[in-house]
Motif scaffolding. Structure first.
Motif, PDB file in Angstrom:
ATOM      1  N   SER A  36       1.198  -1.117  -0.258  1.00 18.01           N
ATOM      2  CA  SER A  36       0.177   0.198  -0.210  1.00 18.01           C
ATOM      3  C   SER A  36       1.354   0.902   0.025  1.00 18.01           C
ATOM      4  CB  SER A  36      -0.614  -0.308   1.084  1.00 18.01           C
ATOM      5  OG  SER A  36      -1.587  -0.802   1.188  1.00 18.01           O
ATOM      6  N   GLU A  37       1.995   1.217   0.650  1.00 19.93           N
ATOM      7  CA  GLU A  37       2.761   2.340   1.306  1.00 19.93           C
ATOM      8  C   GLU A  37       3.661   2.483  -0.319  1.00 19.93           C
ATOM      9  OE1 GLU A  37       5.344   1.975   4.684  1.00 19.93           O
ATOM     10  OE2 GLU A  37       4.130   2.226   6.209  1.00 19.93           O
ATOM     11  N   GLN A  38       3.749   2.195  -1.243  1.00 18.36           N
ATOM     12  CA  GLN A  38       4.801   1.281  -2.328  1.00 18.36           C
ATOM     13  C   GLN A  38       3.884   2.064  -3.080  1.00 18.36           C
ATOM     14  OE1 GLN A  38       8.271   1.493  -2.418  1.00 18.36           O
ATOM     15  NE2 GLN A  38       7.785   1.480  -0.551  1.00 18.36           N
ATOM     16  N   GLU A  39       2.972   1.530  -3.709  1.00 16.97           N
ATOM     17  CA  GLU A  39       1.546   1.745  -4.339  1.00 16.97           C
ATOM     18  C   GLU A  39       1.387   3.149  -4.293  1.00 16.97           C
ATOM     19  OE1 GLU A  39       1.476   0.552  -7.532  1.00 16.97           O
ATOM     20  OE2 GLU A  39       3.446  -0.944  -6.922  1.00 16.97           O
ATOM     21  N   ASN A  40       1.080   3.263  -3.092  1.00 18.51           N
ATOM     22  CA  ASN A  40       0.015   4.172  -2.453  1.00 18.51           C
ATOM     23  C   ASN A  40      -1.617   4.584  -3.166  1.00 18.51           C
ATOM     24  OD1 ASN A  40      -0.003   7.441  -1.789  1.00 18.51           O
ATOM     25  ND2 ASN A  40       0.300   7.860  -3.048  1.00 18.51           N
ATOM     26  N   MET A  41      -1.761   3.239  -2.676  1.00 17.05           N
ATOM     27  CA  MET A  41      -3.065   3.040  -2.790  1.00 17.05           C
ATOM     28  C   MET A  41      -3.141   1.743  -1.889  1.00 17.05           C
ATOM     29  SD  MET A  41      -3.403   2.100  -6.577  1.00 17.05           S
ATOM     30  CE  MET A  41      -4.893   1.860  -7.345  1.00 17.05           C
ATOM     31  N   THR A  42      -4.701   1.483  -1.525  1.00 13.25           N
ATOM     32  CA  THR A  42      -5.079   0.491   0.248  1.00 13.25           C
ATOM     33  C   THR A  42      -5.476  -0.848  -1.613  1.00 13.25           C
ATOM     34  OG1 THR A  42      -7.390   0.550  -0.951  1.00 13.25           O
ATOM     35  CG2 THR A  42      -6.460   2.166   1.018  1.00 13.25           C
ATOM     36  N   ILE A  43      -5.130  -1.560  -0.441  1.00 15.43           N
ATOM     37  CA  ILE A  43      -5.173  -2.924  -1.147  1.00 15.43           C
ATOM     38  C   ILE A  43      -6.134  -2.887  -2.028  1.00 15.43           C
ATOM     39  CG2 ILE A  43      -4.932  -5.442  -1.157  1.00 15.43           C
ATOM     40  CD1 ILE A  43      -2.484  -4.538  -1.026  1.00 15.43           C
ATOM     41  N   PRO A  44      -7.809  -2.805  -1.457  1.00 17.60           N
ATOM     42  CA  PRO A  44      -9.052  -3.243  -2.184  1.00 17.60           C
ATOM     43  C   PRO A  44      -9.002  -2.181  -2.978  1.00 17.60           C
ATOM     44  CG  PRO A  44      -9.471  -3.042  -0.268  1.00 17.60           C
ATOM     45  CD  PRO A  44      -7.670  -2.776   0.601  1.00 17.60           C
ATOM     46  N   ALA A  45      -8.156  -0.614  -2.886  1.00 14.24           N
ATOM     47  CA  ALA A  45      -8.470  -0.413  -3.719  1.00 14.24           C
ATOM     48  C   ALA A  45      -7.797  -0.464  -5.783  1.00 14.24           C
ATOM     49  CB  ALA A  45      -7.573   1.412  -4.409  1.00 14.24           C
ATOM     50  N   ILE A  46      -6.397  -1.542  -5.018  1.00 15.65           N
ATOM     51  CA  ILE A  46      -5.366  -1.915  -6.362  1.00 15.65           C
ATOM     52  C   ILE A  46      -5.834  -3.176  -6.899  1.00 15.65           C
ATOM     53  CG2 ILE A  46      -3.515  -3.354  -6.920  1.00 15.65           C
ATOM     54  CD1 ILE A  46      -1.447  -1.607  -4.468  1.00 15.65           C
ATOM     55  N   PHE A  47      -7.021  -3.833  -6.069  1.00 17.08           N
ATOM     56  CA  PHE A  47      -8.101  -5.382  -6.992  1.00 17.08           C
ATOM     57  C   PHE A  47      -8.811  -3.802  -7.659  1.00 17.08           C
ATOM     58  CE2 PHE A  47      -5.652  -8.251  -4.453  1.00 17.08           C
ATOM     59  CZ  PHE A  47      -5.918  -9.157  -4.654  1.00 17.08           C
ATOM     60  N   ALA A  48      -9.661  -2.932  -6.805  1.00 14.98           N
ATOM     61  CA  ALA A  48     -11.122  -1.952  -7.624  1.00 14.98           C
ATOM     62  C   ALA A  48     -10.158  -1.922  -9.458  1.00 14.98           C
ATOM     63  CB  ALA A  48     -11.358  -1.723  -6.969  1.00 14.98           C
ATOM     64  N   GLN A  49      -9.309  -0.932  -9.507  1.00 10.79           N
ATOM     65  CA  GLN A  49      -8.723  -0.508 -10.016  1.00 10.79           C
ATOM     66  C   GLN A  49      -8.498  -0.853 -11.494  1.00 10.79           C
ATOM     67  OE1 GLN A  49      -7.173   3.846  -9.067  1.00 10.79           O
ATOM     68  NE2 GLN A  49      -8.363   3.795  -7.249  1.00 10.79           N
ATOM     69  N   LYS A  50      -7.006  -1.461 -10.793  1.00  9.64           N
ATOM     70  CA  LYS A  50      -5.870  -2.723 -11.709  1.00  9.64           C
ATOM     71  C   LYS A  50      -6.052  -3.633 -11.758  1.00  9.64           C
ATOM     72  CE  LYS A  50      -2.624   1.199 -10.994  1.00  9.64           C
ATOM     73  NZ  LYS A  50      -0.992   1.248 -10.621  1.00  9.64           N
ATOM     74  N   GLY A  51      -6.781  -4.740 -11.016  1.00  9.60           N
ATOM     75  CA  GLY A  51      -7.235  -6.559 -10.793  1.00  9.60           C
ATOM     76  C   GLY A  51      -6.496  -6.877 -10.285  1.00  9.60           C
ATOM     77  N   GLU A  52      -6.691  -8.063  -9.591  1.00  2.00           N
ATOM     78  CA  GLU A  52      -6.044  -9.290  -8.780  1.00  2.00           C
ATOM     79  C   GLU A  52      -4.708  -9.339  -9.860  1.00  2.00           C
ATOM     80  OE1 GLU A  52      -6.273 -12.985  -6.526  1.00  2.00           O
ATOM     81  OE2 GLU A  52      -8.044 -13.113  -8.578  1.00  2.00           O
ATOM     82  N   VAL A  53      -4.673  -9.413 -10.693  1.00  3.74           N
ATOM     83  CA  VAL A  53      -3.449  -9.962 -11.618  1.00  3.74           C
ATOM     84  C   VAL A  53      -2.438  -8.893 -11.738  1.00  3.74           C
ATOM     85  CG1 VAL A  53      -2.386 -10.620 -14.403  1.00  3.74           C
ATOM     86  CG2 VAL A  53      -4.446 -11.694 -13.546  1.00  3.74           C
ATOM     87  N   TYR A  54      -2.189  -7.530 -11.379  1.00  4.08           N
ATOM     88  CA  TYR A  54      -1.877  -6.988 -11.423  1.00  4.08           C
ATOM     89  C   TYR A  54      -1.004  -7.452 -10.390  1.00  4.08           C
ATOM     90  CZ  TYR A  54       0.592  -1.974 -10.484  1.00  4.08           C
ATOM     91  OH  TYR A  54       1.097  -1.183 -10.298  1.00  4.08           O
ATOM     92  N   PHE A  55      -2.252  -7.144  -9.046  1.00  2.57           N
ATOM     93  CA  PHE A  55      -1.467  -7.125  -7.481  1.00  2.57           C
ATOM     94  C   PHE A  55      -1.126  -8.180  -7.405  1.00  2.57           C
ATOM     95  CE2 PHE A  55      -2.562  -9.103  -3.391  1.00  2.57           C
ATOM     96  CZ  PHE A  55      -2.203  -8.219  -2.544  1.00  2.57           C
ATOM     97  N   ARG A  56      -1.336  -9.260  -7.877  1.00  2.80           N
ATOM     98  CA  ARG A  56       0.277 -10.171  -7.295  1.00  2.80           C
ATOM     99  C   ARG A  56       1.093 -10.755  -8.390  1.00  2.80           C
ATOM    100  NH1 ARG A  56      -2.444 -12.888  -3.081  1.00  2.80           N
ATOM    101  NH2 ARG A  56      -5.166 -13.006  -3.608  1.00  2.80           N
ATOM    102  N   THR A  57       1.393  -9.221  -9.480  1.00  5.72           N
ATOM    103  CA  THR A  57       2.597  -9.577 -10.017  1.00  5.72           C
ATOM    104  C   THR A  57       3.686  -8.404  -8.752  1.00  5.72           C
ATOM    105  OG1 THR A  57       1.517  -9.408 -12.321  1.00  5.72           O
ATOM    106  CG2 THR A  57       3.688  -8.545 -12.131  1.00  5.72           C
TER     107      THR A  57
END
Length: 175
Positions: A36-57
């Motif tokens: 979250s700190e590195q991406e400057n986004m919450t985990i739910p926001a990363i999933f919602a905006q960029k998807g699970e594949v991006y998150f897992r990467t």
């Protein structure tokens, strides 16, 4: 030495990790917080905006980055982290790390998630009677990855303090 805590959601990875941090005088790091700190986004926001594949990467990238740090610390993984991108291989190949599976039985995990479901986005929208099947299915899928941990600690019927004390004793033996 690094202590890497893994297990299903609500197994106590973060809260036990913080207790261990105090008991062992080591820094504590939660991988989800780091992401979250590195991406400057919450985990739910990363999933919602960029998807699970991006998150897992990025999860894999940041896990490797954290494991390369020289200092000793306690690291809590996300519940799904061990199951993707060869992450357990990365954790277990690190000679300065010990992976510990906080193992809860299916009934224990169901009980914890029902009690804390408002804080858990994956189950918050489920009716209580749907949670047992959800948890049983998830644990069935994830357990083979969790069981690759070098150490297993049962959390059933134990307080977070008791688990932290047990891990401290184990850590002092293998140090």
């Amino acid at each position: 030495m690094k202590i890497v805590l893994l297990g299903y959601m609500a197994s106590g990875k973060s809260s036990i990790g913080r207790r261990l941090s105090n008991l062992l005088s080591m820094n504590f790091l939660d991988l989800d917080d780091y992401i979250s700190e590195q991406e400057n986004m919450t985990i739910p926001a990363i999933f919602a905006q960029k998807g699970e594949v991006y998150f897992r990467t990025i999860e894999h990238k940041y896990l490797k980055e954290v494991l390369q740090k020289e200092e000793d610390f306690i690291l809590a993984l996300g519940g799904g982290t061990p199951c993707y991108a060869g992450n357990m291989d990365s954790v277990n190949k690190d000679k300065n790390s010990v992976s510990i599976y906080l193992k809860g039985s299916t009934p224990t995990m169901i009980d914890r998630l029902i009690r804390k479901k408002a804080k858990r986005p994956l189950v918050a929208s489920l009716d209580d009677d749907k949670i047992p099947e959800f948890v049983a299915k998830h644990l069935f899928e994830r357990r083979p990855f969790y069981e690759q941990a070098k150490q297993h600690i049962s959390i059933d019927g134990k307080t977070k303090k008791e688990v932290a004390v047990e891990i401290t004793a184990l850590f002092n033996q293998i140090r």
